[in-house]
Design a protein around this motif. Structure first.
Motif, PDB file in Angstrom:
ATOM      1  N   LEU A  14     -28.712  -6.617  65.211  1.00 22.23           N
ATOM      2  CA  LEU A  14     -28.703  -7.279  66.509  1.00 22.23           C
ATOM      3  C   LEU A  14     -29.833  -6.684  67.333  1.00 22.23           C
ATOM      4  CD1 LEU A  14     -27.374  -9.148  68.593  1.00 22.23           C
ATOM      5  CD2 LEU A  14     -25.907  -7.234  69.242  1.00 22.23           C
ATOM      6  N   SER A  15     -30.723  -7.539  67.796  1.00 22.18           N
ATOM      7  CA  SER A  15     -31.898  -7.072  68.521  1.00 22.18           C
ATOM      8  C   SER A  15     -31.925  -7.711  69.905  1.00 22.18           C
ATOM      9  CB  SER A  15     -33.176  -7.425  67.754  1.00 22.18           C
ATOM     10  OG  SER A  15     -34.311  -6.956  68.437  1.00 22.18           O
ATOM     11  N   VAL A  16     -31.601  -6.910  70.904  1.00 20.96           N
ATOM     12  CA  VAL A  16     -31.534  -7.386  72.279  1.00 20.96           C
ATOM     13  C   VAL A  16     -32.649  -6.732  73.085  1.00 20.96           C
ATOM     14  CG1 VAL A  16     -30.106  -7.539  74.359  1.00 20.96           C
ATOM     15  CG2 VAL A  16     -29.035  -7.656  72.092  1.00 20.96           C
ATOM     16  N   VAL A  17     -33.354  -7.541  73.873  1.00 17.91           N
ATOM     17  CA  VAL A  17     -34.378  -7.030  74.777  1.00 17.91           C
ATOM     18  C   VAL A  17     -33.975  -7.408  76.198  1.00 17.91           C
ATOM     19  CG1 VAL A  17     -36.829  -6.999  75.383  1.00 17.91           C
ATOM     20  CG2 VAL A  17     -36.128  -7.334  72.994  1.00 17.91           C
ATOM     21  N   PRO A  18     -33.287  -6.512  76.910  1.00 13.90           N
ATOM     22  CA  PRO A  18     -32.977  -6.809  78.307  1.00 13.90           C
ATOM     23  C   PRO A  18     -34.279  -6.822  79.114  1.00 13.90           C
ATOM     24  CG  PRO A  18     -31.655  -4.965  77.454  1.00 13.90           C
ATOM     25  CD  PRO A  18     -32.776  -5.197  76.501  1.00 13.90           C
ATOM     26  N   LEU A  19     -34.710  -7.995  79.562  1.00 18.26           N
ATOM     27  CA  LEU A  19     -35.968  -8.110  80.291  1.00 18.26           C
ATOM     28  C   LEU A  19     -35.861  -7.408  81.636  1.00 18.26           C
ATOM     29  CD1 LEU A  19     -36.789 -11.834  79.414  1.00 18.26           C
ATOM     30  CD2 LEU A  19     -37.699  -9.753  78.357  1.00 18.26           C
ATOM     31  N   MET A  20     -36.946  -6.815  82.074  1.00 19.18           N
ATOM     32  CA  MET A  20     -36.904  -5.933  83.229  1.00 19.18           C
ATOM     33  C   MET A  20     -36.587  -6.662  84.534  1.00 19.18           C
ATOM     34  SD  MET A  20     -40.008  -3.353  82.198  1.00 19.18           S
ATOM     35  CE  MET A  20     -39.970  -2.497  83.771  1.00 19.18           C
ATOM     36  N   ASN A  21     -36.814  -7.975  84.558  1.00 22.39           N
ATOM     37  CA  ASN A  21     -36.490  -8.746  85.758  1.00 22.39           C
ATOM     38  C   ASN A  21     -35.138  -9.435  85.666  1.00 22.39           C
ATOM     39  OD1 ASN A  21     -38.783  -8.054  87.197  1.00 22.39           O
ATOM     40  ND2 ASN A  21     -39.978  -9.761  86.408  1.00 22.39           N
ATOM     41  N   GLY A  22     -34.351  -9.099  84.636  1.00 20.83           N
ATOM     42  CA  GLY A  22     -32.982  -9.595  84.560  1.00 20.83           C
ATOM     43  C   GLY A  22     -32.721 -10.598  83.462  1.00 20.83           C
ATOM     44  N   GLY A  23     -33.775 -11.172  82.873  1.00 19.98           N
ATOM     45  CA  GLY A  23     -33.578 -12.122  81.793  1.00 19.98           C
ATOM     46  C   GLY A  23     -33.246 -11.436  80.485  1.00 19.98           C
ATOM     47  N   GLY A  24     -33.116 -12.244  79.437  1.00 20.77           N
ATOM     48  CA  GLY A  24     -32.783 -11.696  78.128  1.00 20.77           C
ATOM     49  C   GLY A  24     -33.618 -12.324  77.027  1.00 20.77           C
ATOM     50  N   LEU A  25     -34.151 -11.475  76.145  1.00 19.21           N
ATOM     51  CA  LEU A  25     -34.866 -11.913  74.954  1.00 19.21           C
ATOM     52  C   LEU A  25     -34.055 -11.435  73.763  1.00 19.21           C
ATOM     53  CD1 LEU A  25     -37.503 -13.036  73.566  1.00 19.21           C
ATOM     54  CD2 LEU A  25     -38.385 -10.697  73.701  1.00 19.21           C
ATOM     55  N   TYR A  26     -33.758 -12.351  72.844  1.00 16.93           N
ATOM     56  CA  TYR A  26     -32.896 -12.025  71.716  1.00 16.93           C
ATOM     57  C   TYR A  26     -33.674 -12.299  70.429  1.00 16.93           C
ATOM     58  CZ  TYR A  26     -29.697 -12.048  75.565  1.00 16.93           C
ATOM     59  OH  TYR A  26     -29.113 -11.771  76.768  1.00 16.93           O
ATOM     60  N   GLU A  27     -33.996 -11.208  69.720  1.00 18.44           N
ATOM     61  CA  GLU A  27     -34.817 -11.310  68.518  1.00 18.44           C
ATOM     62  C   GLU A  27     -33.934 -11.366  67.278  1.00 18.44           C
ATOM     63  OE1 GLU A  27     -38.965  -9.340  69.618  1.00 18.44           O
ATOM     64  OE2 GLU A  27     -37.385  -7.837  69.476  1.00 18.44           O
ATOM     65  N   THR A  28     -34.473 -11.950  66.208  1.00 19.72           N
ATOM     66  CA  THR A  28     -33.586 -12.338  65.117  1.00 19.72           C
ATOM     67  C   THR A  28     -33.920 -11.747  63.763  1.00 19.72           C
ATOM     68  OG1 THR A  28     -34.818 -14.313  64.496  1.00 19.72           O
ATOM     69  CG2 THR A  28     -33.253 -14.545  66.291  1.00 19.72           C
ATOM     70  N   GLY A  29     -34.492 -10.542  63.725  1.00 16.21           N
ATOM     71  CA  GLY A  29     -34.672  -9.927  62.420  1.00 16.21           C
ATOM     72  C   GLY A  29     -36.111  -9.885  61.981  1.00 16.21           C
ATOM     73  N   ALA A  30     -36.311  -9.635  60.700  1.00 17.37           N
ATOM     74  CA  ALA A  30     -37.647  -9.402  60.165  1.00 17.37           C
ATOM     75  C   ALA A  30     -38.055 -10.523  59.226  1.00 17.37           C
ATOM     76  CB  ALA A  30     -37.679  -8.067  59.419  1.00 17.37           C
ATOM     77  N   GLY A  31     -39.377 -10.695  59.057  1.00 20.46           N
ATOM     78  CA  GLY A  31     -39.891 -11.763  58.211  1.00 20.46           C
ATOM     79  C   GLY A  31     -40.750 -11.292  57.067  1.00 20.46           C
ATOM     80  N   GLY A  32     -40.596 -10.038  56.647  1.00 17.76           N
ATOM     81  CA  GLY A  32     -41.508  -9.473  55.664  1.00 17.76           C
ATOM     82  C   GLY A  32     -41.527 -10.183  54.324  1.00 17.76           C
ATOM     83  N   SER A  33     -40.396 -10.758  53.896  1.00 13.92           N
ATOM     84  CA  SER A  33     -40.365 -11.440  52.603  1.00 13.92           C
ATOM     85  C   SER A  33     -40.432 -12.946  52.758  1.00 13.92           C
ATOM     86  CB  SER A  33     -39.079 -11.060  51.845  1.00 13.92           C
ATOM     87  OG  SER A  33     -37.934 -11.410  52.602  1.00 13.92           O
ATOM     88  N   ALA A  34     -40.747 -13.406  53.952  1.00 16.76           N
ATOM     89  CA  ALA A  34     -40.740 -14.843  54.215  1.00 16.76           C
ATOM     90  C   ALA A  34     -41.676 -15.643  53.320  1.00 16.76           C
ATOM     91  CB  ALA A  34     -41.059 -15.095  55.686  1.00 16.76           C
ATOM     92  N   PRO A  35     -42.907 -15.183  53.012  1.00 17.23           N
ATOM     93  CA  PRO A  35     -43.778 -15.994  52.146  1.00 17.23           C
ATOM     94  C   PRO A  35     -43.160 -16.303  50.785  1.00 17.23           C
ATOM     95  CG  PRO A  35     -45.031 -14.275  53.239  1.00 17.23           C
ATOM     96  CD  PRO A  35     -43.593 -13.987  53.521  1.00 17.23           C
ATOM     97  N   LYS A  36     -42.464 -15.325  50.195  1.00 20.95           N
ATOM     98  CA  LYS A  36     -41.815 -15.566  48.908  1.00 20.95           C
ATOM     99  C   LYS A  36     -40.755 -16.649  49.038  1.00 20.95           C
ATOM    100  CE  LYS A  36     -42.518 -10.824  47.220  1.00 20.95           C
ATOM    101  NZ  LYS A  36     -41.856  -9.599  46.725  1.00 20.95           N
ATOM    102  N   HIS A  37     -40.042 -16.651  50.148  1.00 22.03           N
ATOM    103  CA  HIS A  37     -39.013 -17.662  50.363  1.00 22.03           C
ATOM    104  C   HIS A  37     -39.621 -19.058  50.445  1.00 22.03           C
ATOM    105  CE1 HIS A  37     -36.300 -14.439  50.695  1.00 22.03           C
ATOM    106  NE2 HIS A  37     -36.286 -14.261  51.993  1.00 22.03           N
TER     107      HIS A  37
END
Length: 751
Positions: A577-600
């Motif tokens: 779970l990757s949460v980025v509480p934005l400094m002005n109150g918003g929220g950015l929610y990241e969803t993992g890594a893409g290192g093996s994405a080309p093979k997929h």
């Protein structure tokens, strides 16, 4: 897949949406074509509006030349809003070879974008180069990450990992695998740092040693009160000597040679270092043919594959090819990215990304693939010693104690300092290949509380050295300390600041952390400051005892740690779970890594099977919906979030994640199961009777036709498919491939 072209849902502008879902690249992009219609269908019931923002590499290129909306810039503005709720999927941090391929693909589609100018000589070419330089590398993250990072394994994910531990390679005390790093002359040893007293402007310039005119490297650089300003350089002379030593050592020790960098995020410095590594492995070739290769614009910075691909048109092409083959056969074995196709560790700079490649090696018992497709011990070369000691400590721990046990080990969640381009990841526009020997200086132009002409930082350099400056603003540091305290109190785990007293930047940061901790309520909390090697050893010791330890780190270590420990603990970093509480109150929610994405992607095209796991998207979406409820008052969004978390837990328990082999559930099948479980949870919940009534018939329908949906999805496997492009696929073709179940589509369209 633009929202304007999708007739099921009304178009929603980025600025007006409750939730913004990003369209990115490769496997995550493909998965979005399947998952996002489900998300949009379900969230409409909670009156949550969803907009789509194209931040893909192709989208960024088109925006740079007026062919598309600049969605990244629009999102950057949105991050300043307290109501911002953004779900950010993994995107390509484009290397130059990837950038060129994307450009060629767009041009083939008839989209008029210019070629990438390697050596711009006119104002027009320099303007084009500047536009592409703003697109390549990690162009997205510095814009969106207006907050610090909170990454951790959710309870359901951790429980699943313990009950279904992934495989781990065996470690032996006799393993010859080791990490090699520079002992002098690198970024760590040359770093100097200062705190800027007041807002102002500085200039970066080179005073040549021969007395010739001063070379301005950066005309103006704004600085802010209280920010930490760093400068450092890597000596190319010492780098070359180090790399030559490692090539010889790998041969003598009969281990594979591997080089681990991040030529994507560190888009100026690390490609240059990568190029020196290619030269070190092929010294005779570059001694004999270096000028020929340079004239043909075949650069070692772009990797061995780029050089080999460009030899056919050269008069000396076959001689150069033979020289390369001879040196590779006589030198040490090179670790392979794809041994079946002869792709080495040095073929493509973006193929070997340190935060993915080193954990994979450690998980495999310290081994990488050789040219024969066998696993072998490896000399892992990480030139800059700033963070190499972390990996060395893990390797040494595994030699002494064996592989970690995913069934029992504790977690190492992370609180990362990254807001406002903090530290090294903000250095790209302040990194230079030094053109001549002399002194590089950061000089006050105006403001700062210091007289104009004051030299803040300086280094004596030689031609070819790599010099860089970094900035870390004060507000992100305060926010980082506050977030670390918050996580320590919420979890009860020790929080350890990973700060190196031998580095200029970390010495300054240690003083700031100490001061800002006095402003926080830390009574009864275990908060420590340790150098990264000591912090690694402590974290591993506690992990082996099943205990959790929060790593509180700077930007690059945030990236490294949030792959290293999750890959050992969970098998992948995509389940964090990757949460980025934005400094002005918003929220950015990241969803993992893409290192093996080309093979997929390749597997989808060949077998119509997408192995990508969207678990990160499920986790991020639930947190994002809670934030929507908080900032908009739409309480049904929170009900949706709780039901989604429960559905995700069921999905894990029932083992409905994508399998590793054809014939099992793939990404699309996993999405269908999630939709079925989500509908069932919404129908069963008691917090909102109207919502339960709305989803009761949907849940019943899923129970009736669930097997039909899975059969329809399984039936398309083992077929070749076409999506019309890698970087800029055709929306209609991709939609057809990623939504092949007419039964599922009818249910979602009904919503």
């Amino acid at each position: 897949m633009t929202q304007q072209d999708d007739q099921r849902f009304p178009a929603v502008e980025i600025e007006d949406a409750d939730l913004v879902y990003t369209l990115t690249d490769e496997a995550p992009m493909l998965a979005t074509h399947s998952l996002l219609p489900i998300v949009e269908g379900f969230t409409r019931a909670a009156d949550v509006s969803v907009a789509r923002a194209d931040i893909s590499l192709a989208g960024r290129i088109m925006a740079a030349f007026g062919h598309a909306s600049d969605d990244l810039a629009r999102l950057g503005t949105l991050t300043q809003s307290e109501s911002a709720t953004i779900i950010k999927l993994p995107n390509i941090s484009a290397s130059v070879p990837q950038l060129k391929k994307a450009i060629a693909e767009l041009q083939a589609e008839g989209i008029e974008v210019p070629d990438y100018p390697e050596s711009p000589s006119t104002d027009a070419e320099r303007e084009v180069r500047a536009a592409y330089d703003a697109v390549k590398g990690s162009a997205v993250n510095p814009v969106l990450r207006e907050g610090n990072s909170d990454r951790r394994a959710p309870i359901a994910v951790k429980a699943y990992a313990r009950s279904h531990p992934h495989s781990m390679g065996e470690w032996s005390p006799q393993s010859r695998t080791r990490v090699a790093m520079m002992s002098s002359g690198d970024f760590r040893h040359n770093e100097a740092s200062t705190i800027v007293p007041h807002d102002g402007t500085v200039q970066i310039r080179l005073r040549p040693a021969d007395g010739s005119d001063t070379v301005v490297l950066r005309e103006t650089l704004p600085v802010t009160a209280g920010e930490v300003l760093d400068a450092t350089y890597m000596s190319v002379r010492e780098l070359d000597a180090f790399l030559t030593e490692q090539v010889a050592a790998a041969s003598a020790e009969e281990v594979l040679l591997s080089v681990h960098l991040k030529a994507t995020m560190m888009k100026v410095s690390d490609p240059l270092i990568f190029g020196r590594a290619v030269r070190a492995v092929l010294p005779a070739t570059f001694s004999s043919f270096g000028e020929v290769l340079e004239e043909a614009d075949l650069r070692p910075e772009d990797g061995l594959a780029s050089i080999l691909a460009g030899l056919d048109g050269l008069a000396d092409g076959e001689r150069i090819r033979a020289s390369i083959a001879s040196e590779l056969s006589q030198g040490p074995g090179i670790a392979m990215v794809d041994s079946d196709n002869g792709i080495t560790n040095l073929h493509v700079p973006s193929d070997v990304i340190i935060d993915a490649s080193m954990p994979a090696m450690i998980r495999s018992g310290g081994k990488m693939w050789d040219a024969q497709g066998q696993m072998a011990d490896t000399l892992a070369v990480i030139p800059d010693s700033s963070y190499a000691g972390v990996y060395e400590a893990v390797v040494e721990d595994c030699k002494a104690n064996g592989a970690l046990d995913p069934a029992t080990m504790g977690s190492v969640p992370n609180v990362g300092l990254m807001a406002r381009k903090a530290e090294e990841y903000g250095s790209h526009d302040k990194t230079f290949l030094v053109p001549a020997a002399g002194t590089v200086e950061i000089v006050v132009l105006d403001g700062t509380g210091l007289p104009a002409g004051t030299v803040l930082l300086s280094h004596e350099v030689e031609a070819g050295d790599i010099w860089r400056a970094c900035q870390t603003q004060d507000a992100p540091v305060r926010d980082w300390v506050r977030l670390a305290v918050t996580r320590a109190r919420a979890s009860g785990a020790p929080a350890v600041f990973w700060l190196d007293p031998t580095r200029g930047h970390d010495r300054v940061l240690t003083s700031l952390v100490g001061a800002y901790l006095t402003q926080e309520d830390i009574e009864d909390l275990d908060i420590r400051i340790l150098d990264p090697v000591a912090a690694t050893r402590l974290s591993l010791e506690r992990a082996r005892q099943g205990q959790d330890t929060i790593s509180v780190t700077g930007n690059v270590l945030r990236d490294y740690n949030t792959d290293l420990f999750p890959i050992l603990e969970l098998g992948t970093s995509a389940k964090m779970l990757s949460v980025v509480p934005l400094m002005n109150g918003g929220g950015l929610y990241e969803t993992g890594a893409g290192g093996s994405a080309p093979k997929h992607v390749r597997q989808l095209l060949h077998d119509n099977y997408l192995r990508w796991d969207s678990l990160g998207e499920f986790l991020a979406l639930a947190e994002a919906l809670r934030h929507v409820a908080l900032v908009t008052g739409k309480t049904r969004a929170a009900v949706m979030a709780d039901a989604l978390d429960a559905a995700t837990t069921t999905l894990l328990k029932e083992n409905r994640s994508p399998g590793r082999r054809l014939g099992t559930i793939d990404n699309r099948g996993s999405h269908a199961w999630l939709a079925q479980y989500w509908a069932a949870e919404l129908a069963a919940q008691e917090a909102d009777a109207d919502l339960a009534a709305r989803f009761a018939p949907v849940a019943t329908l899923f129970q009736t036709v669930g097997e039909t949906i899975q059969a329809e999805l399984a039936a398309v496997q083992r077929q070749t498919v076409e999506i019309g492009g890698y970087y800029h696929p055709n929306d209609e073709l991709t939609e057809a491939v990623m939504r092949p179940s007419a039964t599922l589509n009818a249910i979602i369209d009904m919503l």
